[in-house]
Scaffold this motif. Structure first.
Motif, mmCIF file in Angstrom:
data_model
loop_
_atom_site.group_PDB
_atom_site.id
_atom_site.type_symbol
_atom_site.label_atom_id
_atom_site.label_comp_id
_atom_site.label_asym_id
_atom_site.label_seq_id
_atom_site.Cartn_x
_atom_site.Cartn_y
_atom_site.Cartn_z
ATOM 1 N N SER A 7 -2.788 -0.889 -1.899
ATOM 2 C CA SER A 7 -2.200 -0.316 -0.697
ATOM 3 C C SER A 7 -1.513 0.992 -1.043
ATOM 4 C CB SER A 7 -1.190 -1.295 -0.106
ATOM 5 O OG SER A 7 -0.500 -0.688 0.949
ATOM 6 N N SER A 8 -1.645 1.965 -0.164
ATOM 7 C CA SER A 8 -0.974 3.243 -0.397
ATOM 8 C C SER A 8 0.282 3.364 0.460
ATOM 9 C CB SER A 8 -1.932 4.389 -0.093
ATOM 10 O OG SER A 8 -2.298 4.360 1.276
ATOM 11 N N ALA A 9 0.773 2.244 0.970
ATOM 12 C CA ALA A 9 1.988 2.261 1.775
ATOM 13 C C ALA A 9 3.177 2.580 0.886
ATOM 14 C CB ALA A 9 2.181 0.910 2.451
ATOM 15 N N PRO A 10 4.165 3.286 1.405
ATOM 16 C CA PRO A 10 5.350 3.611 0.601
ATOM 17 C C PRO A 10 6.100 2.357 0.172
ATOM 18 C CG PRO A 10 5.363 4.806 2.690
ATOM 19 C CD PRO A 10 4.227 3.861 2.737
ATOM 20 N N PHE A 11 6.599 2.365 -1.049
ATOM 21 C CA PHE A 11 7.385 1.250 -1.547
ATOM 22 C C PHE A 11 8.490 1.788 -2.438
ATOM 23 C CE2 PHE A 11 4.301 1.800 -4.913
ATOM 24 C CZ PHE A 11 5.024 1.583 -6.071
ATOM 25 N N ALA A 12 9.435 0.907 -2.750
ATOM 26 C CA ALA A 12 10.547 1.258 -3.637
ATOM 27 C C ALA A 12 10.858 0.055 -4.507
ATOM 28 C CB ALA A 12 11.771 1.662 -2.832
ATOM 29 N N LYS A 19 18.695 -8.469 -10.475
ATOM 30 C CA LYS A 19 17.246 -8.596 -10.392
ATOM 31 C C LYS A 19 16.655 -7.338 -9.764
ATOM 32 C CE LYS A 19 17.676 -13.532 -9.692
ATOM 33 N NZ LYS A 19 19.118 -13.528 -9.863
ATOM 34 N N GLN A 20 15.365 -7.138 -9.967
ATOM 35 C CA GLN A 20 14.667 -5.994 -9.388
ATOM 36 C C GLN A 20 13.629 -6.496 -8.398
ATOM 37 O OE1 GLN A 20 13.051 -3.726 -12.614
ATOM 38 N NE2 GLN A 20 15.056 -3.366 -13.530
ATOM 39 N N TYR A 21 13.506 -5.800 -7.269
ATOM 40 C CA TYR A 21 12.591 -6.195 -6.210
ATOM 41 C C TYR A 21 11.743 -4.996 -5.807
ATOM 42 C CZ TYR A 21 15.875 -10.083 -5.657
ATOM 43 O OH TYR A 21 16.673 -11.168 -5.884
ATOM 44 N N ILE A 22 10.437 -5.230 -5.587
ATOM 45 C CA ILE A 22 9.550 -4.227 -5.018
ATOM 46 C C ILE A 22 9.565 -4.465 -3.517
ATOM 47 C CG2 ILE A 22 7.205 -3.357 -4.898
ATOM 48 C CD1 ILE A 22 6.797 -4.428 -7.737
ATOM 49 N N VAL A 23 9.948 -3.438 -2.734
ATOM 50 C CA VAL A 23 10.102 -3.616 -1.297
ATOM 51 C C VAL A 23 9.294 -2.571 -0.537
ATOM 52 C CG1 VAL A 23 12.378 -4.669 -1.473
ATOM 53 C CG2 VAL A 23 12.208 -2.214 -1.245
ATOM 54 N N HIS A 24 8.772 -2.984 0.607
ATOM 55 C CA HIS A 24 8.107 -2.111 1.566
ATOM 56 C C HIS A 24 8.917 -2.163 2.857
ATOM 57 C CE1 HIS A 24 4.858 -3.253 -1.201
ATOM 58 N NE2 HIS A 24 4.306 -2.086 -0.885
ATOM 59 N N ALA A 25 8.744 -1.191 3.722
ATOM 60 C CA ALA A 25 9.429 -1.207 5.012
ATOM 61 C C ALA A 25 8.917 -2.395 5.822
ATOM 62 C CB ALA A 25 9.190 0.092 5.757
ATOM 63 N N GLY A 26 9.828 -3.175 6.387
ATOM 64 C CA GLY A 26 9.472 -4.340 7.176
ATOM 65 C C GLY A 26 9.505 -5.648 6.406
ATOM 66 N N ASP A 52 7.754 5.447 -4.212
ATOM 67 C CA ASP A 52 6.377 5.919 -4.185
ATOM 68 C C ASP A 52 5.955 5.995 -2.733
ATOM 69 O OD1 ASP A 52 3.650 6.372 -4.354
ATOM 70 O OD2 ASP A 52 3.406 5.083 -6.106
ATOM 71 N N ASP A 53 5.424 7.154 -2.317
ATOM 72 C CA ASP A 53 5.009 7.317 -0.935
ATOM 73 C C ASP A 53 3.491 7.357 -0.777
ATOM 74 O OD1 ASP A 53 4.453 9.761 -1.988
ATOM 75 O OD2 ASP A 53 5.712 10.908 -0.612
ATOM 76 N N GLY A 54 2.754 6.990 -1.789
ATOM 77 C CA GLY A 54 1.302 6.968 -1.706
ATOM 78 C C GLY A 54 0.650 8.169 -2.364
ATOM 79 N N THR A 55 1.354 9.294 -2.396
ATOM 80 C CA THR A 55 0.802 10.493 -3.027
ATOM 81 C C THR A 55 1.594 10.902 -4.252
ATOM 82 O OG1 THR A 55 2.096 11.895 -1.543
ATOM 83 C CG2 THR A 55 -0.148 11.353 -0.865
ATOM 84 N N SER A 56 2.900 10.701 -4.205
ATOM 85 C CA SER A 56 3.727 11.053 -5.355
ATOM 86 C C SER A 56 4.751 9.959 -5.598
ATOM 87 C CB SER A 56 4.442 12.387 -5.114
ATOM 88 O OG SER A 56 5.349 12.257 -4.050
#
Length: 110
Positions: A7-12, A19-26, A52-56
């Motif tokens: 997926s190229s959706a933005p994540f953080a 702890k560390q979590y990978i999160v997407h909007a929603g 990461d926003d999908g491009t950078s």
């Protein structure tokens, strides 16, 4: 070890509660308790390790300086764990139960 993302959706990647979590909007996730909040309160995670926003992508040293906004949904309980302590040949055993409390948050924006 790198992981492939389809997926190229933005994540953080945020850090909270040790702890560390990978999160997407929603996303709705359960994190360690965050203190005294009411349902609907806005929470700001400022320890963002990567975005990461999908491009950078932007990797922090140690943080990126950006913020992730979330909404507090309430307090939840995790699943029940049973702890058994046993000593052989001494007729000693003990059963304990534990149920962790978590804060449930919904990620609004990255």
């Amino acid at each position: 070890m790198a992981t492939e993302t389809k997926s190229s959706a933005p994540f953080a990647v945020i850090a909270t509660g040790g702890k560390q979590y990978i999160v997407h909007a929603g996303d709705v996730l359960q994190v360690e308790l965050l203190g005294d909040h009411k349902e609907g309160d806005k929470i700001e995670f400022d320890s963002v390790l990567m975005t990461d926003d999908g491009t950078s992508s932007k990797i922090g040293t140690p943080t990126t300086g950006t913020k992730v906004m979330a909404t507090y949904l309430g307090e939840e309980k995790g699943k029940k764990l049973t702890i058994v302590r046993y000593k052989a040949k001494s007729n000693r055993d003990r059963r304990l139960g534990h149920r962790q409390h978590y804060a449930e948050v919904k990620i609004d924006s990255i």
